[in-house]
Design an enzyme around this catalytic site. Sequence first.
Site, PDB file in Angstrom:
ATOM      1  N   ASN A  55       0.835  -1.212   0.000  1.00  0.00           N
ATOM      2  CA  ASN A  55       0.000   0.000   0.000  1.00  0.00           C
ATOM      3  C   ASN A  55       0.865   1.255   0.000  1.00  0.00           C
ATOM      4  O   ASN A  55       0.651   2.179   0.776  1.00  0.00           O
ATOM      5  CB  ASN A  55      -0.929  -0.004   1.215  1.00  0.00           C
ATOM      6  CG  ASN A  55      -2.122   0.924   1.038  1.00  0.00           C
ATOM      7  OD1 ASN A  55      -2.500   1.248  -0.075  1.00  0.00           O
ATOM      8  ND2 ASN A  55      -2.699   1.366   2.126  1.00  0.00           N
ATOM      9  N   LYS A 104       0.719 -11.122  -2.121  1.00  0.00           N
ATOM     10  CA  LYS A 104       1.469 -10.319  -3.087  1.00  0.00           C
ATOM     11  C   LYS A 104       2.932 -10.167  -2.674  1.00  0.00           C
ATOM     12  O   LYS A 104       3.833 -10.326  -3.502  1.00  0.00           O
ATOM     13  CB  LYS A 104       0.789  -8.946  -3.246  1.00  0.00           C
ATOM     14  CG  LYS A 104       1.284  -8.138  -4.414  1.00  0.00           C
ATOM     15  CD  LYS A 104       2.549  -7.415  -4.077  1.00  0.00           C
ATOM     16  CE  LYS A 104       3.078  -6.644  -5.256  1.00  0.00           C
ATOM     17  NZ  LYS A 104       4.310  -5.924  -4.848  1.00  0.00           N
ATOM     18  N   ASP A 127      -0.355  -7.121  -8.158  1.00  0.00           N
ATOM     19  CA  ASP A 127      -0.634  -5.880  -7.431  1.00  0.00           C
ATOM     20  C   ASP A 127      -1.746  -5.139  -8.173  1.00  0.00           C
ATOM     21  O   ASP A 127      -2.357  -5.686  -9.083  1.00  0.00           O
ATOM     22  CB  ASP A 127       0.629  -5.023  -7.314  1.00  0.00           C
ATOM     23  CG  ASP A 127       1.020  -4.433  -8.662  1.00  0.00           C
ATOM     24  OD1 ASP A 127       0.700  -5.057  -9.685  1.00  0.00           O
ATOM     25  OD2 ASP A 127       1.618  -3.359  -8.699  1.00  0.00           O
TER      26      ASP A 127
END
Length: 274
Positions: free
Chosen positions: A120, A217, A236
């Site tokens: 993130n 991921k 992603d």
Amino acid sequence: MSAFEFDLRGEPIALAETLDCGQAFRWRAMDDGSYSGVVDGELVAVSLRNCALQIAHTAGKRHCESFWRNYFVLDVDYKALHKKYAKDATLAECVKFAPGIRVLRQEFFETLISFIVSQNNNIKRIKKIVEGLCDSFGPEVGTDASGVVRHAFPTCETLAALTPDDLAPLKAGYRVDFILRTSRAFADDSSLADRIRAMDTANARRELLALHGVGPKVADCVLLFGLSRFESFPVDVWVRRAMAQLFPAGLPACAADTAGIAQQYIFNYARLNA
DNA sequence: ACCCAGGAAATTC
DNA sequence: GAATTTCATGGG
């Protein structure tokens, strides 16, 4: 000055595309087109001259020729891969956009922590946080051509001994706790890294997923970039969008056994061809 | 102010 | 178990 030189024999490789495509976070572009980076505790400058890859050491020479051949994955025939990928017109288009991208074989623990930081987050800030980790907690390894002092990536033991307050200046946010807990897991179990390295991909992935801050991921990125499992396919936000738009039927069969290498072309195409 | 970035953990349904 | 919420930070 050049310590090692590799004749590429037409093998596709572009430094900017390979060293600044989101797989490695510690390479810096120099004014003359070369790149300077710290790999496994050694400061080196890399350049392309006359179709050869040159590795120059600025402060001693720790690694041998085979180490760099391995790091730059020169044992993989990318010309053959490009030919194979050409069976799918869309994948060929992604390759054509930046044919000089190559996967690197990077150090496992550094890759693991770097991709925990990546979650993130955006590449620019990932680089800043990773470099901050090294500057603050890694030993100095020398000064690059632009006058910047570089540091090695800190060991798991070093990171494991830190507190959240120590890491606060890096502004890594909630990822600090993940960095510390994962570092402690490796510091407390000195054989864990070697055991994971020796596992088949499915078991290594399970072991990675058990770590704090590692989901599907991040695990797939560590498998691909830190453990050289070229079949691993990290998804992603960019790749998810690209797959939906470009490959609604899934990844072409011609890339099945090297999905991770194809993924780099797809990721790069999606991210820079918007 | 809102949304996004190489997501994952914690919580809730 | 699957869907949703929260997490910290900087940039557009």
